[in-house]
Design an enzyme around this catalytic site. Structure first.
Site, PDB file in Angstrom:
ATOM      1  N   ASP A   1       0.851  -1.205   0.000  1.00  0.00           N
ATOM      2  CA  ASP A   1       0.000   0.000   0.000  1.00  0.00           C
ATOM      3  C   ASP A   1       0.882   1.249   0.000  1.00  0.00           C
ATOM      4  OD1 ASP A   1      -2.309   1.514   0.001  1.00  0.00           O
ATOM      5  OD2 ASP A   1      -2.622   1.376   2.163  1.00  0.00           O
TER       6      ASP A   1
ATOM      7  N   ASP B   1       1.874   2.575   7.809  1.00  0.00           N
ATOM      8  CA  ASP B   1       0.661   1.887   7.340  1.00  0.00           C
ATOM      9  C   ASP B   1       0.982   0.512   6.736  1.00  0.00           C
ATOM     10  OD1 ASP B   1      -1.986   1.529   6.919  1.00  0.00           O
ATOM     11  OD2 ASP B   1      -2.272   3.187   5.515  1.00  0.00           O
TER      12      ASP B   1
HETATM   13  N1  ADP Z   1       3.128   6.192  14.177  1.00  0.00           N
HETATM   14  C1  ADP Z   1       2.553   7.341  13.872  1.00  0.00           C
HETATM   15  N2  ADP Z   1       2.951   8.492  14.453  1.00  0.00           N
HETATM   16  C2  ADP Z   1       2.348   9.660  14.143  1.00  0.00           C
HETATM   17  N3  ADP Z   1       1.327   9.783  13.278  1.00  0.00           N
HETATM   18  C3  ADP Z   1       0.890   8.685  12.671  1.00  0.00           C
HETATM   19  C4  ADP Z   1       1.469   7.399  12.925  1.00  0.00           C
HETATM   20  N4  ADP Z   1       0.826   6.491  12.177  1.00  0.00           N
HETATM   21  C5  ADP Z   1      -0.110   7.170  11.481  1.00  0.00           C
HETATM   22  N5  ADP Z   1      -0.084   8.486  11.766  1.00  0.00           N
HETATM   23  C6  ADP Z   1      -0.938   9.562  11.214  1.00  0.00           C
HETATM   24  O1  ADP Z   1      -2.187   9.019  10.821  1.00  0.00           O
HETATM   25  C7  ADP Z   1      -2.339   9.068   9.404  1.00  0.00           C
HETATM   26  C8  ADP Z   1      -3.006   7.787   8.908  1.00  0.00           C
HETATM   27  O2  ADP Z   1      -2.217   6.674   9.286  1.00  0.00           O
HETATM   28  P1  ADP Z   1      -2.186   5.332   8.444  1.00  0.00           P
HETATM   29  O3  ADP Z   1      -1.384   4.340   9.202  1.00  0.00           O
HETATM   30  O4  ADP Z   1      -1.751   5.644   7.048  1.00  0.00           O
HETATM   31  O5  ADP Z   1      -3.699   4.886   8.487  1.00  0.00           O
HETATM   32  P2  ADP Z   1      -4.811   4.656   7.375  1.00  0.00           P
HETATM   33  O6  ADP Z   1      -4.976   3.179   7.347  1.00  0.00           O
HETATM   34  O7  ADP Z   1      -5.991   5.382   7.897  1.00  0.00           O
HETATM   35  O8  ADP Z   1      -4.303   5.187   6.055  1.00  0.00           O
HETATM   36  C9  ADP Z   1      -0.935   9.304   8.868  1.00  0.00           C
HETATM   37  O9  ADP Z   1      -0.938   9.995   7.647  1.00  0.00           O
HETATM   38  C10 ADP Z   1      -0.308  10.139   9.966  1.00  0.00           C
HETATM   39  O10 ADP Z   1      -0.700  11.484   9.856  1.00  0.00           O
HETATM   40 MG    MG Z   2      -2.521   5.284   5.143  1.00  0.00          MG
END
Ligand code: ADP
Ligand code: MG
Length: 248
Positions: free
Chosen positions: A190, A207
Site C-alpha cells: 500500500d 501503514d
Molecule cells: N506512528 C505514527 N505516528 C504519528 N502519526 C501517525 C502514525 N501512524 C499514522 N499516523 C498519522 O495518521 C495518518 C493515517 O495513518 P495510516 O497508518 O496511514 O492509516 P490509514 O490506514 O488510515 O491510512 C498518517 O498519515 C499520519 O498522519
Molecule cells: Mg494510510
C-alpha cells in the site's frame, strides 16, 4: 454471578473512559469508543502500555489515530472501526499469507487479524532496519506504536512537502522497498506518497497492515504497484526501478 461480572466490566469501562482526554468530537467519540474497544484499551492500560489517550491525530473511515501517553512519552494509538471496515478487501491481503492461515472469516476476526498483521509487519520491518514506527503492542482492533512527529503533531506526508533533493529521497525509498523485499521477505502493498512521512528529508514508511510475505500469490503484483506509485510520484523510470528492487 453474571451481575458481578457485568458490574466488573462496567467498572473497567468507566475507568478507561476517565483516561480519554481531549477527544472533543462527539461523532468520533461515539463511533470509536464502543464497549469492546474500551475493554481492549483497558487491557493495554492495565498492562502498562498506555496511561492516557490524548486527542485525535487523524480520523478516517476505517481507522482513527490517537495520541497516547505513557508517562511523558508520546505514542500513536491506531484504532480500527469494526463496523465500517471494508473487511472483504482486507481478505485479499490476508488469504495467501501463511502467517494467518485458518483464521475465522467474520468481520470482527478479519479486522483483528488486520491489526495483528500490521504489528507483525512493523516488527519485521524494524528487525531489518527499515525506518518505520516501532510497534509497541496490540489488542484486538487497537495497535500501539511509536509516535512519529513533533509536539503531538505527526510529520507531514511525502505528498505534502516540498523536497530540496527529491532524487536523494527517491533513492532512499527505493532502497527501503528493496531491503523489505530482499531482506525481510515483505512487500508493503500500500505504498504511495500518502503512506510515507517525512522527518525533514528522511522518509519513514507507515501503514503496514496490507504488507504480505513474498510467497503471497499476489506479492509480485503488489510490488509492481508500490514501485509504480513511487516512480510515478517522482517521475522516474518504472522498469529500471523494478529491476533494481528485484536484483536481490
Ligand atoms: N506512528 C505514527 N505516528 C504519528 N502519526 C501517525 C502514525 N501512524 C499514522 N499516523 C498519522 O495518521 C495518518 C493515517 O495513518 P495510516 O497508518 O496511514 O492509516 P490509514 O490506514 O488510515 O491510512 C498518517 O498519515 C499520519 O498522519
Ligand atoms: Mg494510510
Amino acid at each position: 454471578m453474571l451481575e458481578k461480572k457485568i458490574s466488573l466490566l462496567d467498572q473497567k469501562i468507566d475507568s478507561m473512559l476517565k483516561k480519554i482526554k481531549g477527544v472533543e468530537d462527539f461523532k468520533i467519540y461515539d463511533e470509536v469508543f464502543d464497549k469492546s474497544t474500551l475493554l481492549s484499551l483497558y487491557y493495554l492500560s492495565n498492562k502498562g502500555v498506555i496511561d492516557l489517550l490524548y486527542g485525535v491525530v487523524k480520523s478516517g473511515k476505517e481507522s482513527n489515530i490517537f495520541l497516547g501517553k505513557k508517562g511523558r512519552k508520546n505514542l500513536a494509538v491506531k484504532i480500527h472501526l469494526v463496523g465500517t471496515s471494508d473487511y472483504r478487501s482486507m481478505l485479499k491481503y490476508i488469504d495467501g499469507d501463511i502467517r494467518f492461515r485458518g483464521i475465522k472469516k467474520n468481520r470482527r476476526s478479519i479486522v483483528y487479524t488486520w491489526v495483528k498483521k500490521e504489528y507483525k509487519n512493523l516488527k519485521r520491518a524494524m528487525e531489518c532496519g527499515i525506518p518505520a514506527p516501532k510497534p509497541v503492542s496490540f489488542r484486538n482492533n487497537v495497535l500501539v506504536m511509536e509516535f512519529l512527529g513533533k509536539r503531538g503533531h505527526p510529520y507531514p506526508m511525502l505528498k505534502e512537502v516540498e523536497l530540496d533533493k527529491p532524487t536523494a529521497v527517491y533513492d532512499k525509498i527505493l532502497e527501503y522497498i528493496k531491503r523489505l523485499y530482499c531482506g525481510c521477505n515483505l512487500v508493503h502493498a500500500d505504498l504511495s506518497e500518502y503512506n510515507i512521512l517525512m522527518k525533514d528529508s528522511e522518509p519513514i514508511l507507515i501503514d503496514f497492515s496490507a504488507a504480505v510475505i513474498r510467497e503471497h500469490p499476489m506479492a509480485e503484483e503488489f510490488l509492481r504497484r508500490d514501485i509504480y506509485n513511487i516512480t510515478r510520484f517522482f517521475g522516474e523510470d518504472f522498469e529500471k526501478a523494478l529491476e533494481y528492487v528485484k536484483g536481490c
